[in-house]
Design a protein around this motif. Sequence first.
Motif, mmCIF file in Angstrom:
data_model
loop_
_atom_site.group_PDB
_atom_site.id
_atom_site.type_symbol
_atom_site.label_atom_id
_atom_site.label_comp_id
_atom_site.label_asym_id
_atom_site.label_seq_id
_atom_site.Cartn_x
_atom_site.Cartn_y
_atom_site.Cartn_z
ATOM 1 N N UNK A 10 0.799 -1.217 0.000
ATOM 2 C CA UNK A 10 0.000 0.000 0.000
ATOM 3 C C UNK A 10 0.834 1.270 0.000
ATOM 4 N N UNK A 11 2.073 1.174 -0.441
ATOM 5 C CA UNK A 11 2.915 2.354 -0.615
ATOM 6 C C UNK A 11 3.441 2.372 -2.047
ATOM 7 N N UNK A 12 4.159 3.439 -2.372
ATOM 8 C CA UNK A 12 4.735 3.544 -3.716
ATOM 9 C C UNK A 12 5.577 2.307 -4.016
ATOM 10 N N UNK A 13 5.405 1.682 -5.180
ATOM 11 C CA UNK A 13 6.189 0.486 -5.511
ATOM 12 C C UNK A 13 7.691 0.777 -5.505
ATOM 13 N N UNK A 14 8.453 -0.250 -5.197
ATOM 14 C CA UNK A 14 9.904 -0.155 -5.233
ATOM 15 C C UNK A 14 10.367 -0.136 -6.690
ATOM 16 N N UNK A 15 11.155 0.855 -7.096
ATOM 17 C CA UNK A 15 11.660 0.871 -8.474
ATOM 18 C C UNK A 15 12.413 -0.414 -8.804
ATOM 19 N N UNK A 38 12.768 -1.377 0.642
ATOM 20 C CA UNK A 38 11.615 -0.734 0.028
ATOM 21 C C UNK A 38 10.999 0.371 0.899
ATOM 22 N N UNK A 39 10.562 0.034 2.114
ATOM 23 C CA UNK A 39 9.847 0.998 2.947
ATOM 24 C C UNK A 39 10.715 2.192 3.323
ATOM 25 N N UNK A 40 11.895 1.916 3.842
ATOM 26 C CA UNK A 40 12.767 3.020 4.250
ATOM 27 C C UNK A 40 13.219 3.838 3.049
ATOM 28 N N UNK A 41 13.464 3.169 1.944
ATOM 29 C CA UNK A 41 13.875 3.887 0.737
ATOM 30 C C UNK A 41 12.813 4.858 0.253
ATOM 31 N N UNK A 42 11.536 4.412 0.277
ATOM 32 C CA UNK A 42 10.458 5.306 -0.154
ATOM 33 C C UNK A 42 10.265 6.458 0.841
ATOM 34 N N UNK A 43 10.490 6.196 2.125
ATOM 35 C CA UNK A 43 10.398 7.275 3.110
ATOM 36 C C UNK A 43 11.495 8.306 2.886
ATOM 37 N N UNK A 45 13.060 9.022 0.137
ATOM 38 C CA UNK A 45 12.739 9.788 -1.066
ATOM 39 C C UNK A 45 11.693 10.858 -0.760
ATOM 40 N N UNK A 46 10.649 10.464 -0.025
ATOM 41 C CA UNK A 46 9.579 11.413 0.274
ATOM 42 C C UNK A 46 10.061 12.539 1.185
ATOM 43 N N UNK A 47 10.928 12.224 2.148
ATOM 44 C CA UNK A 47 11.472 13.269 3.018
ATOM 45 C C UNK A 47 12.264 14.294 2.204
ATOM 46 N N UNK A 48 13.014 13.816 1.230
ATOM 47 C CA UNK A 48 13.757 14.736 0.356
ATOM 48 C C UNK A 48 12.786 15.606 -0.436
ATOM 49 N N UNK A 49 11.725 14.997 -0.938
ATOM 50 C CA UNK A 49 10.736 15.762 -1.696
ATOM 51 C C UNK A 49 10.035 16.795 -0.809
ATOM 52 N N UNK A 72 16.690 10.229 -5.876
ATOM 53 C CA UNK A 72 15.440 10.229 -6.651
ATOM 54 C C UNK A 72 14.584 11.449 -6.329
ATOM 55 N N UNK A 73 14.601 11.841 -5.062
ATOM 56 C CA UNK A 73 13.755 12.939 -4.618
ATOM 57 C C UNK A 73 14.350 14.318 -4.824
ATOM 58 N N UNK A 74 15.629 14.372 -5.188
ATOM 59 C CA UNK A 74 16.297 15.665 -5.365
ATOM 60 C C UNK A 74 15.778 16.399 -6.595
ATOM 61 N N UNK A 75 15.625 17.706 -6.463
ATOM 62 C CA UNK A 75 15.262 18.534 -7.600
ATOM 63 C C UNK A 75 16.484 18.736 -8.498
ATOM 64 N N UNK A 76 16.273 19.214 -9.704
ATOM 65 C CA UNK A 76 17.376 19.489 -10.616
ATOM 66 C C UNK A 76 18.363 20.443 -9.955
#
Length: 208
Positions: A10-15, A38-43, A45-49, A72-76
């Motif tokens: 129920x979270x964003x799929x793992x790339x 998976x779980x920590x990686x998506x967290x 990424x989201x914290x960076x976003x 992944x979450x970093x802006x240009x």
Amino acid sequence: MTVDDYILQHIEPEPEYLYRLWRATNIHTIHGRMVSGHLQGRLLKMLVEMLRPRNILEVGTFSGYSALSMAEGLEDGGRLYTFEINDEMEDFTRPWIEGSPVADKICFMIGDAMVEAPRLGVTFDMAFIDGDKRTYCECYDMVLGVLRPGGFIIADNTLWDGHVVDPAYDHDHQTQGIRRFNDYVAQDPRTEQVILPLRDGLTIIRKK
């Protein structure tokens, strides 16, 4: 089905690239369970976003999973500087980082972040501490010195498989290091903090 399985469904799929890295880490390295997953990686990424940092410092690259997740979450124009002190990991980790879709956002260095990070002359907006548990306090102080006011530190493994409250581990040096770090941060007037009981414990710290 376990609660963990339910969460992952129920979270964003793992790339797919990170899934392959996770598998390779568990197959080809001795301490595969150290990989973020998976779980920590998506967290991360989201914290960076959410925080939108320009510069991120990571202490402890291991196989590169957490670095790739944050990048992944970093802006240009954003940049992640990651240090791994164990030079035996370089042959495994560097191809995974350099072959990734976010390779241009990551500067991967073999060396002691405690010494080398301050020499970069970079002011960081965010840091992820996941190195030697015995020196977490010293690493934390180093990171605070290069972190902007209002910046965030994410510290991994701060519950240490529950060993932080288990008397059986009173003489374990890594457990002692984590306990010392948790006590130190909790009493530090320079920061505010919260511990998330996610995976092995994740502490989010804000520099005042």
